[in-house]
Design a protein around this motif. Structure first.
Motif, PDB file in Angstrom:
ATOM      1  N   LYS A 253       0.839  -1.203   0.000  1.00  0.00           N
ATOM      2  CA  LYS A 253       0.000   0.000   0.000  1.00  0.00           C
ATOM      3  C   LYS A 253       0.873   1.250   0.000  1.00  0.00           C
ATOM      4  O   LYS A 253       0.604   2.214  -0.748  1.00  0.00           O
TER       5      LYS A 253
ATOM      6  N   VAL B 239      -4.996  -2.833   1.218  1.00  0.00           N
ATOM      7  CA  VAL B 239      -4.855  -3.864   0.197  1.00  0.00           C
ATOM      8  C   VAL B 239      -5.792  -5.035   0.488  1.00  0.00           C
ATOM      9  O   VAL B 239      -5.875  -5.514   1.633  1.00  0.00           O
TER      10      VAL B 239
ATOM     11  N   ASP C 280      -3.848  -7.715  -3.814  1.00  0.00           N
ATOM     12  CA  ASP C 280      -2.617  -8.510  -3.845  1.00  0.00           C
ATOM     13  C   ASP C 280      -2.827  -9.794  -4.637  1.00  0.00           C
ATOM     14  O   ASP C 280      -3.579 -10.679  -4.216  1.00  0.00           O
TER      15      ASP C 280
ATOM     16  N   SER D  46      -3.510  -2.693  -8.807  1.00  0.00           N
ATOM     17  CA  SER D  46      -4.325  -1.596  -8.290  1.00  0.00           C
ATOM     18  C   SER D  46      -5.447  -1.298  -9.267  1.00  0.00           C
ATOM     19  O   SER D  46      -5.269  -1.423 -10.489  1.00  0.00           O
TER      20      SER D  46
END
Length: 462
Positions: A97, A118, A445, A455
């Motif tokens: 993050k 995350v 993740d 992301s």
């Protein structure tokens, strides 16, 4: 402290840099050291010195960090597959993050953008549905093997030492692929060792056996084995295939890719089916996908579903919208969104990926997805419509500036940007900022025990 090339010094590791290396700052000067954890006190040798930073090689951990834990895998400190096993998983997520936040602020000037915690992977081991192992005529020795003169440097099948093309670690157990894959790999290793043909020599470009690629279907517990060789020798590889099929009853596909290309890629110039089908089948949500030896598919199936759930949530579809998916690959995102939109158009430059996307849509009886082949810069001007939502999932290098200009010219209300590289995410969001406000970013993740992080960014037209 004076930092000079080849000098030996003692440093305190204070952070983890994007790329996975530990960061020390003696007198404010950044020094990057691999295989380190924040809090480690280390002795290092400076291997590269630039004007504003340096790299060093770890000699000794003088005092280990309180964060440091014993890796589950004996190869974790030496192969590039999962270097962060020394760090607790929850701490890994914090650093991932942080890397997204720092990239947005320092590269994109977007320090105000909310970055959510995350979404973790589950599981954090045995999560990879694809592993590719190199065959080498001479393997790299682990440190504990160096003093043993009885150990042979012959055949190695495994992963490369980071930063090398010809140093292959002979890996007998990989913890990030499903357990059965290790038994399959060992069976292949024993066959190759007793065969009459040598493994590939990565410097001389001689030898026969080049790669072993394993794919696994989580939904159906099927395996694909792709044996990559330099030349065609059908009797020998067929003998291997028959031996594998007799030993493992869930091998749905065994193929032989053949390539004499000197470049280090496993894509064959010719593919021969040896056993079963040419594909295996995987499921994402309610949708099924056929995966061939050389087709792209997200390597963490369960985390991929979480990623696509975020994409769908950010799209905010009601069933009436038109969606444009750029870099659509084999069509997984359009198919995932298909029952939430009126019409979805995917654009992809790789013809074989477009063919796979059309086949996947037909297999799932989806009739509101169309896939166009070609360069986005050339296809977009002829699109003839302004989509309500644009989904962008580019490769690691991000978007070409001309594509950014085309996207800005469309003026769609919503953009959902999917990225596997925080640096290019930040750069591209900065270019889009003239027309769009970045509402928030959700990291997901996909690759535990590595520095990699996916992301998803939500953008709204200003």
């Amino acid at each position: 402290m004076s930092i000079k090339k080849r000098s030996v010094c003692e440093l305190e590791i204070i952070d983890l840099a994007y790329g996975g290396k530990g960061l020390a700052k003696p007198d404010g000067f950044p020094v990057f050291v691999d295989r380190c954890v924040p809090g480690d006190q280390v002795r290092v040798k400076i291997s590269k010195k630039k004007k504003s930073w340096a790299e060093a090689k770890l000699i000794q951990i003088l005092s280990p960090s309180s964060l440091r834990q014993t890796p589950r895998c004996r190869y974790a400190d030496f192969c590039g597959g999962c270097k962060w096993q020394s760090i607790p998983y929850e701490t890994q997520l914090d650093y991932k993050k942080q890397h997204v936040v720092q990239s947005l602020a320092h590269i994109g000037g977007l320090s105000h953008v909310p970055v959510l915690d995350v979404i973790p992977s589950d599981p954090v081991f045995e999560y990879r549905n694809k592993m590719e192992f190199s065959c080498s005529a001479r393997r790299w020795l682990m440190p504990e093997e160096l003093a043993d003169e009885t150990i042979s440097k012959d055949l190695g099948i495994g992963l490369h030492v980071p930063g090398t093309f010809d140093q292959v670690i002979d890996i007998h157990h990989c913890d990030i692929m499903p357990e059965q894959g290790n038994a399959i790999l060992d069976h292949i290793r024993q066959f190759i060792r007793t065969s009459d043909l040598p493994a590939y020599h990565l410097r001389h470009h001689t030898g026969f056996w080049r790669y072993v690629m394993l794919r696994h279907s989580v939904a159906f517990d099927q395996w694909m084995v792709n044996i990559v060789t330099r030349d065609k020798h059908l009797p020998l590889v067929m003998q291997l295939a028959e031996s594998l099929a007799q030993t493992f009853d869930n091998l749905a596909s065994i193929v032989n890719n053949i390539t004499d290309a000197r470049s280090g890629v496993s894509l064959g110039k010719e593919e021969i089916r040896l056993h079963g089908n040419e594909v295996i089948t995987e499921r994402l949500g309610r949708f099924e996908f056929e995966i061939s030896a050389n087709s792209f598919f997200q390597t963490n199936t369960r985390a991929c579903e979480k990623l696509y759930d975020v994409v769908a949530r950010y799209c905010g579809l009601t069933g009436k919208e038109t969606v444009l998916d750029l870099y659509s690959g084999t069509g997984t995102i359009p198919i995932w969104l298909s029952d939430q939109a009126a019409q979805i158009t995917g654009i992809e430059i790789i013809d074989t990926a477009v063919a796979d996307a059309r086949k996947n849509a037909a297999m799932n009886k989806i009739d509101n997805c169309r896939f166009l082949a070609g360069d986005i810069r050339e296809v977009l001007p002829d699109l003839g419509e302004i989509p309500d939502v644009i989904v962008i999932d580019p490769p690691r290098v991000g978007m070409h500036k001309d594509v950014v200009a085309r996207v800005l010219g469309l003026g769609s209300d919503t953009i959902v940007y999917v990225s596997c590289n925080p640096a290019t995410l930040a750069r591209d969001l900065e270019m889009l900022a003239s027309g769009y406000e970045v509402m928030e970013v959700q990291p997901v993740d996909m690759f535990p025990h590595t520095y990699h992080i996916e992301s998803v960014a939500l953008l709204k037209r200003r």
